[in-house]
Design an enzyme around this catalytic site. Structure first.
Site, mmCIF file in Angstrom:
data_model
loop_
_atom_site.group_PDB
_atom_site.id
_atom_site.type_symbol
_atom_site.label_atom_id
_atom_site.label_comp_id
_atom_site.label_asym_id
_atom_site.label_seq_id
_atom_site.Cartn_x
_atom_site.Cartn_y
_atom_site.Cartn_z
ATOM 1 N N GLY A 48 0.849 -1.230 -0.068
ATOM 2 C CA GLY A 48 -0.028 -0.027 0.035
ATOM 3 C C GLY A 48 0.994 1.306 0.154
ATOM 4 O O GLY A 48 1.856 1.383 0.720
ATOM 5 N N ARG A 90 10.098 -0.711 -4.430
ATOM 6 C CA ARG A 90 9.104 -0.847 -5.153
ATOM 7 C C ARG A 90 9.163 0.754 -6.072
ATOM 8 O O ARG A 90 8.510 1.921 -5.582
ATOM 9 C CB ARG A 90 7.875 -0.722 -4.408
ATOM 10 N N ASP A 236 -1.308 4.540 -6.337
ATOM 11 C CA ASP A 236 -0.038 4.558 -6.146
ATOM 12 C C ASP A 236 0.694 5.700 -6.901
ATOM 13 O O ASP A 236 1.747 5.847 -6.165
ATOM 14 C CB ASP A 236 0.600 3.242 -6.849
ATOM 15 N N LYS A 247 -3.467 -0.569 -8.796
ATOM 16 C CA LYS A 247 -3.379 -2.152 -9.006
ATOM 17 C C LYS A 247 -3.858 -2.591 -10.257
ATOM 18 O O LYS A 247 -4.952 -2.238 -10.613
ATOM 19 C CB LYS A 247 -3.882 -3.064 -7.786
#
Length: 353
Positions: A48, A90, A236, A247
């Site tokens: 998240g 990430r 994101d 996602k």
């Protein structure tokens, strides 16, 4: 019933909920090194966008405590190296880099290494506290948009375990549960890692929310059959023009919302916006290992050697988004103009919110 939390800073230690083991095992891990934090982010033990940023901030602070340097300059150089290392865990989640850059900017003020170590911890704690407050405010704004819309669909997990508390897309459901307001939430399973099935369903159940699980491919039928009245998702990264990375599978829902004539909402804090990225075409899309698709758990479900394309995110164009819900307010209309106006941030070229 209570809202589950994903990150805690206790007695100078970073503790996370291992989301890889949910929903059947509830296990909290103490992350003692920068390598522990990198591995936890990369393997989705913590996930998240806001939670990743919080974990990275604490991770940088934890790593700094172990640097025994002779000069402030050497200390700052070591912290910079650590930040670059964590930033690769990430690449799509802008909160990760945002949090690290915020800590780096703060520590530049230090006169000694010891003072710098304290500054890093204080700033990480501040980011954590601010995220909880912003998620609550996002939930308040979302509740106002969802007035009269009780049947709502979501994908992935943009909830309390993806943030400091409450979440973004799931914040109105948690707040609603606290106040006795009823929602019927339809959660897409979110292939290939099942964040919807494993995390969102579990989390909403803990909070006492009425939640129903569907496969991603059932979304179109479910919108019609169950009279879904709105779709709300997290993000994101949000580009300057409102294009939003989230996602994989989110774009499908946005197209379906447009086809069915129901609102499609994105909920995200200001830290998720990146004005240096002009449009979704410039957002890097992380590709993950083939086994996430070819296997379920350790069990292969596809022929050995099958070629796989496994992007972790897709980009929803701004014209499919009804509103972006932030802690600063609700952004609608001309996103290119209204994003900086609502957020009260006029970043120049190369700046990140």
């Amino acid at each position: 019933m209570s809202i589950p939390l994903s990150i805690a800073w206790t007695d100078g230690q970073l503790v996370i909920l291992d989301q890889q083991k949910l929903p059947h095992v509830i296990d909290y891990l103490t992350l003692e090194t920068i390598e522990d934090v990198y591995e936890a982010i990369f393997t989705l033990k913590v996930r998240g966008a806001p939670a990743i940023g919080i974990a990275a901030a604490y991770g940088l602070a934890v790593a700094a405590q172990r640097h025994d340097t002779e000069t402030v300059e050497a200390f700052l150089e070591a912290v910079q190296t650590d930040a670059e290392y964590l930033g690769q865990s990430r690449p799509t989640a802008v909160n990760l880099v945002w949090a690290l850059e915020r800590l780096l900017k703060t520590v530049q003020k230090t006169e000694t290494a010891e003072a710098g170590k304290a500054l890093l911890i204080e700033e990480a704690e501040r980011i954590h506290q601010e995220d909880e407050a912003s998620c609550r405010q996002i939930g308040e704004y979302a509740l106002s948009l969802l007035e009269g819309r009780g049947r709502v669909m979501t994908i992935c997990n943009a909830g309390s375990i993806a943030t400091a508390k409450y979440g973004t897309a799931l914040a109105p459901f948690h707040l609603g549960s606290e106040r006795g307001r009823k929602f019927e939430v339809y959660a897409c399973e979110t292939r290939p890692v099942f964040q919807g099935a494993r995390l969102t369903v579990w989390e909403l159940q803990q909070s006492g929310v009425d939640v129903t699980l569907i496969t991603d491919s059932m979304a179109a039928h479910t919108i019609g059959a169950k009279d879904i009245q709105a779709i709300i998702v997290g993000a994101d990264r949000i580009a300057a023009n409102g294009d939003t990375a989230n996602k994989i599978g989110t774009l499908n829902l946005a197209i379906l919302a447009d086809a069915y004539g129901i609102p499609f909402y994105v909920a995200a804090p200001a830290s998720t916006f990146d004005l240096a990225t002009r449009s979704g075409e410039e957002i890097p899309i992380e590709e993950r290992k083939a086994e996430e698709i070819t296997h379920i758990g350790h069990q292969p479900v596809a022929p050995l050697g099958t070629k796989v394309f496994n992007p972790a995110f897709d980009v929803t164009p701004a014209h499919l988004i009804s509103a972006i819900i932030t802690e600063k307010g609700i952004i609608q209309g001309d996103f290119q103009r209204n994003i900086p106006e609502v957020l009260n941030l006029y970043a120049g070229k190369g700046d990140k919110l």
